[in-house]
Design an enzyme around this catalytic site. Structure first.
Site, mmCIF file in Angstrom:
data_model
loop_
_atom_site.group_PDB
_atom_site.id
_atom_site.type_symbol
_atom_site.label_atom_id
_atom_site.label_comp_id
_atom_site.label_asym_id
_atom_site.label_seq_id
_atom_site.Cartn_x
_atom_site.Cartn_y
_atom_site.Cartn_z
ATOM 1 N N CYS A 198 0.840 -1.192 0.000
ATOM 2 C CA CYS A 198 0.000 0.000 0.000
ATOM 3 C C CYS A 198 0.875 1.241 0.000
ATOM 4 C CB CYS A 198 -0.895 0.017 1.235
ATOM 5 S SG CYS A 198 -2.033 -1.364 1.288
ATOM 6 N N GLY A 199 0.224 2.392 -0.092
ATOM 7 C CA GLY A 199 0.944 3.639 0.111
ATOM 8 C C GLY A 199 1.431 4.268 -1.170
#
Length: 267
Positions: free
Chosen positions: A112-113
């Site tokens: 993620c991110g």
């Protein structure tokens, strides 16, 4: 070292060297599979998703919905998966097109991110404030998490995937697994769209950290309660408060923490 692909293609067996109690030994270990799937929409390359090779159609449908490309499953005229080449071909219905300024080619990593550079581009029109009136007991929160963990044979074998489920307070309806937490959620979203399952009264159960991305995904799906085995981030809690989502974390053993809208959980 020998490598053997499993029958379900979600994991493979590999000879590795293990150190334990001051000694090395060669053992067989189960390794989760990582697979790139490139999505074409109306003949244009849209995204490459790094995922676990299962439930491709659901993932593509859920991803397109979460990005605002579609609102309903019926907006897809055709969806073909060429697993041998790692391609998904989507044709939108009724001449529906994408705005070039809004969408561009991108690579979506299994983490993620910041690997998802487009993260904030379509959230305004696809993120929904929860209107769920569902409530559940503390024991139901604990049991749902236990049930999801017991179902995940791939995690037990590899330890390398995220698990996610949607259910009622009484039982899980569907569970999905992926190396990417956002992929697992997209698979659930796609399943619900394909099968016309109303989600307003449902609960999302999740094995990973409650990040802002996870909360945003939950809001896009439309659930009002998110149960997690892990910790939340501060932005996730702020989003949960703003979006009227009950965020529950650290469900382990017989305890958990409620971080937002605790009125939906009773003793």
């Amino acid at each position: 070292m020998a490598i053997e692909q499993s029958a379900d293609k979600m994991s493979l067996t590999r000879s590795i060297v293990r150190y334990d109690r001051e000694a090395f030994s060669e053992i067989e270990d189960s390794i989760v599979t990582e697979f790139p799937l490139t999505i074409y929409v109306n003949g244009e390359e849209f995204a490459t998703m790094v995922c676990t090779p299962t439930h491709f159609e659901e993932m593509v449908i859920g991803f397109l919905a979460s990005e605002g490309v579609i609102l309903f499953y019926k907006e897809i005229a055709s969806l073909e998966i060429d697993e041998s080449k790692g391609f998904a071909y989507v044709q939108l219905a009724n001449g529906k097109t994408m705005q070039p300024a809004q969408y561009s080619k991108r690579v979506i990593g299994s983490c993620c991110g910041k690997s998802r550079q487009f993260y904030f581009q379509s959230d305004v029109k696809t993120t929904k404030t929860a209107v769920s009136a569902v409530t559940l007991s503390a024991s139901q929160c604990i049991q749902l998490m236990k049930n999801m963990q017991e179902e995940s044979t791939l995690f037990k074998g590899t330890g390398g995937v995220h698990n996610a489920s949607i259910g009622t307070p009484e039982e899980l309806i569907v569970s999905r697994t992926d190396i990417g937490r956002h992929n697992a959620l997209d698979k659930l979203y796609g399943y619900c769209l394909q099968n016309q399952i109303p989600v307003r009264d449902k609960v999302l159960v999740f094995s990973g950290r409650l990040s802002s991305e996870v909360l945003t995904k939950a809001a896009k799906i439309g659930v009002g309660v998110v149960l997690s085995k892990s910790a939340p981030t501060n932005l996730a809690i702020e989003l949960a408060e703003d979006l009227n989502i009950t965020a529950v974390g650290f469900i382990r053993g017989q305890s958990f923490n409620v971080y937002s809208h605790p009125e939906r959980i009773y003793p």
